[in-house]
Design a protein around this motif. Sequence first.
Motif, PDB file in Angstrom:
ATOM      1  N   GLU A 147       0.739  -1.363  -0.052  1.00  0.00           N
ATOM      2  CA  GLU A 147       0.169   0.139  -0.032  1.00  0.00           C
ATOM      3  C   GLU A 147       0.753   1.429   0.047  1.00  0.00           C
ATOM      4  O   GLU A 147       0.535   2.354   0.419  1.00  0.00           O
ATOM      5  N   GLY A 148       1.959   1.030  -0.260  1.00  0.00           N
ATOM      6  CA  GLY A 148       2.829   2.430  -0.417  1.00  0.00           C
ATOM      7  C   GLY A 148       3.814   2.456   0.658  1.00  0.00           C
ATOM      8  O   GLY A 148       4.591   3.544   0.667  1.00  0.00           O
ATOM      9  N   TYR A 149       3.644   1.612   1.674  1.00  0.00           N
ATOM     10  CA  TYR A 149       4.293   2.119   3.140  1.00  0.00           C
ATOM     11  C   TYR A 149       5.861   1.295   2.949  1.00  0.00           C
ATOM     12  O   TYR A 149       6.020   0.319   2.795  1.00  0.00           O
ATOM     13  N   PRO A 150       6.653   2.132   3.533  1.00  0.00           N
ATOM     14  CA  PRO A 150       8.154   1.431   3.675  1.00  0.00           C
ATOM     15  C   PRO A 150       8.070   0.459   4.812  1.00  0.00           C
ATOM     16  O   PRO A 150       7.668   0.682   5.793  1.00  0.00           O
ATOM     17  N   GLY A 151       9.302  -0.534   4.524  1.00  0.00           N
ATOM     18  CA  GLY A 151       9.406  -1.272   5.467  1.00  0.00           C
ATOM     19  C   GLY A 151       8.619  -2.732   5.623  1.00  0.00           C
ATOM     20  O   GLY A 151       7.419  -2.536   5.391  1.00  0.00           O
ATOM     21  N   HIS A 152       9.282  -3.799   6.040  1.00  0.00           N
ATOM     22  CA  HIS A 152       8.548  -5.010   6.234  1.00  0.00           C
ATOM     23  C   HIS A 152       8.056  -5.007   7.756  1.00  0.00           C
ATOM     24  O   HIS A 152       9.072  -4.977   8.667  1.00  0.00           O
ATOM     25  N   MET A 153       6.830  -5.018   7.830  1.00  0.00           N
ATOM     26  CA  MET A 153       6.251  -4.703   9.474  1.00  0.00           C
ATOM     27  C   MET A 153       5.550  -5.975   9.729  1.00  0.00           C
ATOM     28  O   MET A 153       4.675  -6.497   8.942  1.00  0.00           O
ATOM     29  N   PHE A 154       5.897  -6.650  11.062  1.00  0.00           N
ATOM     30  CA  PHE A 154       5.091  -7.488  11.377  1.00  0.00           C
ATOM     31  C   PHE A 154       4.063  -6.859  12.785  1.00  0.00           C
ATOM     32  O   PHE A 154       4.682  -6.197  13.522  1.00  0.00           O
ATOM     33  N   THR A 155       2.808  -7.394  12.698  1.00  0.00           N
ATOM     34  CA  THR A 155       2.014  -6.986  13.649  1.00  0.00           C
ATOM     35  C   THR A 155       1.222  -8.091  14.328  1.00  0.00           C
ATOM     36  O   THR A 155       1.183  -8.780  13.828  1.00  0.00           O
ATOM     37  N   GLN A 156       1.094  -7.715  15.838  1.00  0.00           N
ATOM     38  CA  GLN A 156       0.539  -8.730  16.497  1.00  0.00           C
ATOM     39  C   GLN A 156      -0.502  -8.042  17.459  1.00  0.00           C
ATOM     40  O   GLN A 156      -0.377  -6.941  17.664  1.00  0.00           O
ATOM     41  N   VAL A 157      -1.888  -8.668  17.252  1.00  0.00           N
ATOM     42  CA  VAL A 157      -2.994  -7.944  18.075  1.00  0.00           C
ATOM     43  C   VAL A 157      -3.420  -9.104  18.820  1.00  0.00           C
ATOM     44  O   VAL A 157      -3.995 -10.108  18.453  1.00  0.00           O
ATOM     45  N   THR A 158      -3.629  -8.827  20.118  1.00  0.00           N
ATOM     46  CA  THR A 158      -3.856 -10.003  21.187  1.00  0.00           C
ATOM     47  C   THR A 158      -5.315  -9.465  22.084  1.00  0.00           C
ATOM     48  O   THR A 158      -5.128  -8.451  22.564  1.00  0.00           O
ATOM     49  N   ALA A 173       4.230  -4.034  17.259  1.00  0.00           N
ATOM     50  CA  ALA A 173       4.671  -4.180  16.055  1.00  0.00           C
ATOM     51  C   ALA A 173       6.193  -3.893  15.986  1.00  0.00           C
ATOM     52  O   ALA A 173       6.605  -3.161  16.704  1.00  0.00           O
ATOM     53  N   LEU A 174       6.846  -4.476  14.950  1.00  0.00           N
ATOM     54  CA  LEU A 174       8.276  -4.430  14.732  1.00  0.00           C
ATOM     55  C   LEU A 174       8.354  -4.121  13.034  1.00  0.00           C
ATOM     56  O   LEU A 174       7.515  -4.394  12.289  1.00  0.00           O
ATOM     57  N   THR A 175       9.471  -3.436  12.747  1.00  0.00           N
ATOM     58  CA  THR A 175       9.605  -3.209  11.503  1.00  0.00           C
ATOM     59  C   THR A 175      11.215  -3.130  11.247  1.00  0.00           C
ATOM     60  O   THR A 175      11.935  -3.122  11.852  1.00  0.00           O
ATOM     61  N   ASP A 176      11.562  -3.178   9.668  1.00  0.00           N
ATOM     62  CA  ASP A 176      13.101  -3.381   9.341  1.00  0.00           C
ATOM     63  C   ASP A 176      13.255  -2.067   8.849  1.00  0.00           C
ATOM     64  O   ASP A 176      14.519  -2.003   8.398  1.00  0.00           O
ATOM     65  N   ARG A 177      12.619  -1.082   8.540  1.00  0.00           N
ATOM     66  CA  ARG A 177      12.894   0.039   8.137  1.00  0.00           C
ATOM     67  C   ARG A 177      12.020   1.228   8.736  1.00  0.00           C
ATOM     68  O   ARG A 177      10.752   0.680   9.221  1.00  0.00           O
TER      69      ARG A 177
END
Length: 361
Positions: A147-158, A173-177
Motif C-alpha cells: 500500500e506504499g508504506y516502507p518497511g516489512h512490518m510484523f504486527t500482533q494483536v492480542t 509491531a516491529l519493522t525493518d525500516r
Amino acid sequence: MSSSSIQVTQEVFGEIRTSDGIQPVTKFTLTNPLGVKVQLITYGASVSNVFVPNRKGELHDVVLGFDDMAGYLKPENPYFGSTVGRVANRIAKGHFNLNGIEYQLVRNNGDNHLHGGNVGFDKVVWQAYAHRDGKITFTHSSPHMEEGYPGHMFTQVTYTLTDFNELIIDYKALTDRPTPVNLTNHSYFNLAGHNAGSQQLLNHRIQLCANQYTPVDSGQIPTGQLASVDGTVFDLRSETLLGEVIEKIPGGGYDHNFVINDSKNKFDNRLPLVAKIWHSESGRIMELFSNQPGCQIYTSNGFPADGSLVGKDGTVYSTHGGLAIEAQNFPDAINQPHFPESVLQPGEVYHRTIIYKFSTQ
C-alpha cells in the motif's frame, strides 16, 4: 474450558478469494463465567459481536457488524470492528517525507489516504493463535511497500476477555525500516443493542477526558492547531447527552480527534481513562482506557440514508446508528511535526493497549 476461567470455541465463519487462492475465515468465541461473550474473526482481526448484560442481566450484542463474510466483503462496510492500519485515520494527500524520501500512498478518501489504503489491515485474513489462558493472538506480516508504506512490518494483536467484563486489545509491531504506524480498533457501539438505531444512540451520555481537540479542514485533515474545547460543542469533559449536541456540529456529527489528558484514573491505575459512555434505559456503561495520545469520535454521520447498509439480523444501520470511539494517534501525525511521534524505527517495539470495560448501574 481453557486453563483459565474463559471458555474459547472456534468455528468456520466463511472464506475469501485472494490471488493466493481461497482463504478460510475463522470465528472465535470467548465467554467468561458471567456469560459475557466476545466474538472475533480472522478477517481484519475484527470484533464481530460483544454480548453484555443490561441491568436486568439480559445479554444483548452492542457492536454493529454483519452475520456473514458476504457482508464484511461489501464495499460499503465501514470498517466494522476491524483492526485498521498500517496507519489509522487520514494522511493528507496520501503523501509524506521520511528521512528525505518522498512516499505516495493511495488516495482512497477524496484527496487523502484513509485507514491504510485500498487493502489495509482490515481487508486481510490474519493468522490466529488461541492461547491456553483464553487469549487470542492475531498476526499479520506486511511486506515492504505494501500500500506504499516502507518497511516489512510484523504486527500482533492480542484480545483478552477478563472475568471483570473487560475486553483488552494489545497491539505490538516491529519493522525493518522506519515506517509510520497507527493501530486501533474500529468497533461501532450502541449500548442499547446493535439494532437499537439512532434514537437510542442519541440517548447515550458521554464523558471524554480531553481538554483539547484538533480542528480540521474541509477534507477532515487537522490544521495543526491544538484548540481548547472550552465553550464549544467539543467540550465533553462532563456528562453530555449526545442528542443535545450532535446536530450543532458542522457535518451533522462528530468525526474529530480529541487530545487525551495524561492522567490516571482512580478506578484503574493501569492505563489512563479516555472516555465513559452511559445508556440510561439499559443501565449499560462502557469505559475506555488506553495509552494512546488521541481518540477519534465518529457518530456514523456518513452511514447511507437509503437503507442500503444492512447488518446483523437484517438490521438497517443508518445515520447515527453507532458510535466509533477509536483510541489512536492524531490524524496526519506523519506530516505534523508537533503531533505525537508516529514513526516506528527498526529495533523498537510499537506497543499500545485499549481496554473496553463494561458494567451496569
